[in-house]
Design a protein around this motif. Structure first.
Motif, short mmCIF file in Angstrom:
data_model
loop_
_atom_site.label_atom_id
_atom_site.label_comp_id
_atom_site.label_asym_id
_atom_site.label_seq_id
_atom_site.Cartn_x
_atom_site.Cartn_y
_atom_site.Cartn_z
N ASP A 333 85.60 -17.91 -0.24
CA ASP A 333 85.26 -17.31 -1.91
C ASP A 333 86.12 -18.05 -2.66
O ASP A 333 85.72 -18.34 -3.89
N ALA A 334 87.56 -17.96 -2.57
CA ALA A 334 88.43 -18.62 -3.48
C ALA A 334 88.14 -20.14 -3.89
O ALA A 334 88.13 -20.27 -5.04
N GLU A 335 87.59 -20.97 -2.96
CA GLU A 335 87.40 -21.94 -3.15
C GLU A 335 85.91 -22.19 -4.02
O GLU A 335 86.25 -23.00 -5.04
N ARG A 336 84.94 -21.31 -3.69
CA ARG A 336 84.07 -21.20 -4.67
C ARG A 336 84.22 -20.89 -6.25
O ARG A 336 83.58 -21.46 -7.09
N VAL A 337 85.26 -20.13 -6.47
CA VAL A 337 85.83 -19.68 -7.76
C VAL A 337 86.24 -20.97 -8.56
O VAL A 337 85.85 -21.41 -9.39
N VAL A 338 87.03 -21.73 -7.91
CA VAL A 338 87.68 -23.05 -8.46
C VAL A 338 86.63 -23.91 -8.40
O VAL A 338 86.60 -24.61 -9.76
N ALA A 339 85.75 -24.07 -7.77
CA ALA A 339 84.51 -25.02 -7.88
C ALA A 339 83.62 -24.54 -9.02
O ALA A 339 83.21 -25.62 -9.75
N ASP A 340 83.34 -23.28 -9.10
CA ASP A 340 82.73 -22.89 -10.34
C ASP A 340 83.18 -23.20 -11.66
O ASP A 340 82.56 -23.78 -12.50
N LEU A 341 84.53 -22.81 -11.74
CA LEU A 341 85.16 -23.08 -13.02
C LEU A 341 85.09 -24.60 -13.31
O LEU A 341 85.05 -24.76 -14.55
N PHE A 342 85.51 -25.48 -12.28
CA PHE A 342 85.52 -26.87 -12.83
C PHE A 342 84.11 -27.21 -13.15
O PHE A 342 84.03 -27.95 -14.29
N GLY A 343 83.18 -26.91 -12.59
CA GLY A 343 81.85 -27.32 -12.88
C GLY A 343 81.41 -26.90 -14.19
O GLY A 343 80.91 -27.51 -15.12
N LEU A 344 81.67 -25.83 -14.65
CA LEU A 344 81.32 -25.24 -15.69
C LEU A 344 82.12 -25.85 -16.94
O LEU A 344 81.68 -26.30 -18.00
N TYR A 345 83.48 -25.91 -16.95
CA TYR A 345 84.33 -26.56 -17.89
C TYR A 345 83.93 -28.01 -18.00
O TYR A 345 83.98 -28.28 -19.37
N ARG A 346 83.71 -28.77 -16.90
CA ARG A 346 83.24 -30.22 -17.35
C ARG A 346 81.83 -30.20 -18.10
O ARG A 346 81.66 -31.21 -18.93
#
Length: 396
Positions: A333-346
């Motif tokens: 779940d934590a990995e998905r949080v980081v991936a979500d944030l990166f994708g949105l900010y980018r």
């Protein structure tokens, strides 16, 4: 009256210890301190850095809200520093340098430990990837911005060398896995001799990391109910220490028995490492830190027998702690949080907080986003995810 700040002058250091009088200096020259050695000053800069303070809310194994007694990256780094300094004193090398390297070794870790690192490495696959050791170098050479004359902490060459090479020389393992770009970029400004080993002090910091995390992960794993004493009794090294405790103190309660076991285990690992390192140094007979760097192999090590036992302990921790279903679920779940944030900010620079949005570069934006996320604490990453997404995992 001038003060001789040299560690060689202060106490009898071994000839193979790093000698600050022969330091390659700082990238931006600075006047020496009249009261602190070169490496004591580096240690203090690391302790006062923003990145170091943020480690208090970065995951070691357990997310911060699972309990107040579990290790964080900060408490882990402090334990590593204590062990490194103790061994440095015993081996008569520079304690301040060993401590500085121990305190700095995890500065580049993103939120949620290795789960966050995996997510950022995947997100940055086309941009050179993400490596927490390389990120530590970025933190101390570029991302800390508080001094008037330079970015970063302007640490001494030997501190930077030890930070980059504490696990050994940096050599490209294959065309598909080149050296981290942040390291190569910095080396165009100040070469760090990537093809040689680091100092005894740096090697001690690396070994202290192994000693600290193997023991505190036993402690945290038992407290979390991931294994029992009966299961630990079957593990090489830890089982022997536990048997000693149970023989000396029959019926001792769980918490006390646990601490008595890990303290014996820490002592055994330190004593073995010191003895084997002394043997290796005696065989090498180095007359300078240069000889250590060009020894062709590490001089700080456990004995072969201890290394085998430690491999068995690591295998137990991998199976019963790091890959435990509960830990794996939370880290997924934590990995998905980081991936979500990166994708949105980018995709949406406007989603960044104002101070980061205003300074976003036209070139190198993905690395900029990566730096922002890597600097987050666990709780800030979760707060940002809640701000930007409709649903956020509880990570429990």
């Amino acid at each position: 009256m001038s003060i001789d700040r040299s560690r060689k002058a202060d106490r009898a250091l071994a000839p193979y210890a790093v000698d600050e009088r022969q330091s390659r200096g700082r990238l931006v020259p600075e006047a020496p301190s009249p009261t602190r050695s070169l490496y004591a000053r580096d240690r203090d800069r690391i302790l006062h850095s923003t990145a170091f303070r943020r480690l208090t809310h970065k995951t070691q194994v357990f997310i911060y809200h699972e309990g107040d007694h579990y290790r964080t990256r900060l408490t882990h780094s402090l334990e590593v520093a204590q062990i490194a300094r103790s061994m440095a004193r015993t081996l008569h090398v520079d304690e301040d340098l060993a401590e500085a390297l121990a305190l700095a070794h995890d500065l580049g870790h993103p939120p949620f430990g290795h789960a966050g690192e995996r997510a950022l490495d995947a997100a940055m696959r086309d941009e050179g990837g993400f490596d927490h050791n390389a990120q530590s170098l970025r933190v101390v050479t570029e991302l800390e911005r508080k001094y008037a004359r330079f970015d970063g902490l302007n640490l001494a060459w030997e501190t930077l060398e030890g930070l980059v090479k504490h696990n050994g020389p940096l050599l490209a393992s294959s065309p598909d896995r080149p050296l981290p770009q942040p390291v190569l970029t910095f080396c165009t400004k100040q070469g760090l001799a990537l093809d040689t080993h680091a100092s005894v002090e740096a090697q001690l910091a690396a070994l202290a990391d192994d000693i600290a995390y193997n023991n505190h992960d036993i402690d945290d794993g038992y407290r979390a109910g991931l294994f029992t004493f009966a299961e630990l009794a079957e593990v090489p090294l830890a089982g022997r220490a536990l048997a000693e405790v149970q023989s000396a103190y029959p019926g001792l309660d769980g918490t006390r028995a646990l601490y008595e076991t890990t303290r014996r285990l820490i002592t055994a690992l330190i004593d073995d490492a010191v003895a084997d390192t002394r043997r290796r140094l005696q065989d090498l007979s180095p007359i300078s830190a240069h000889d250590v760097r060009h020894a062709g192999g590490p001089v700080v090590s456990f004995s072969a027998a201890m290394s085998r036992d430690l491999d068995g302990l690591r295998a137990f921790l991998v199976a019963r702690v790091y890959r435990h279903a509960r830990i794996a679920r939370v880290m997924g779940d934590a990995e998905r949080v980081v991936a979500d944030l990166f994708g949105l900010y980018r995709m949406r620079p406007d989603a960044l907080p104002p101070e980061w949005r205003e300074q976003a570069p036209a070139k190198g934006y993905p690395r900029y986003v990566c730096d922002f996320i890597a600097g987050m604490t666990d709780r800030y990453a979760l707060a940002e995810h809640r701000r930007l997404f409709d649903a956020t995992p509880e990570l429990r």
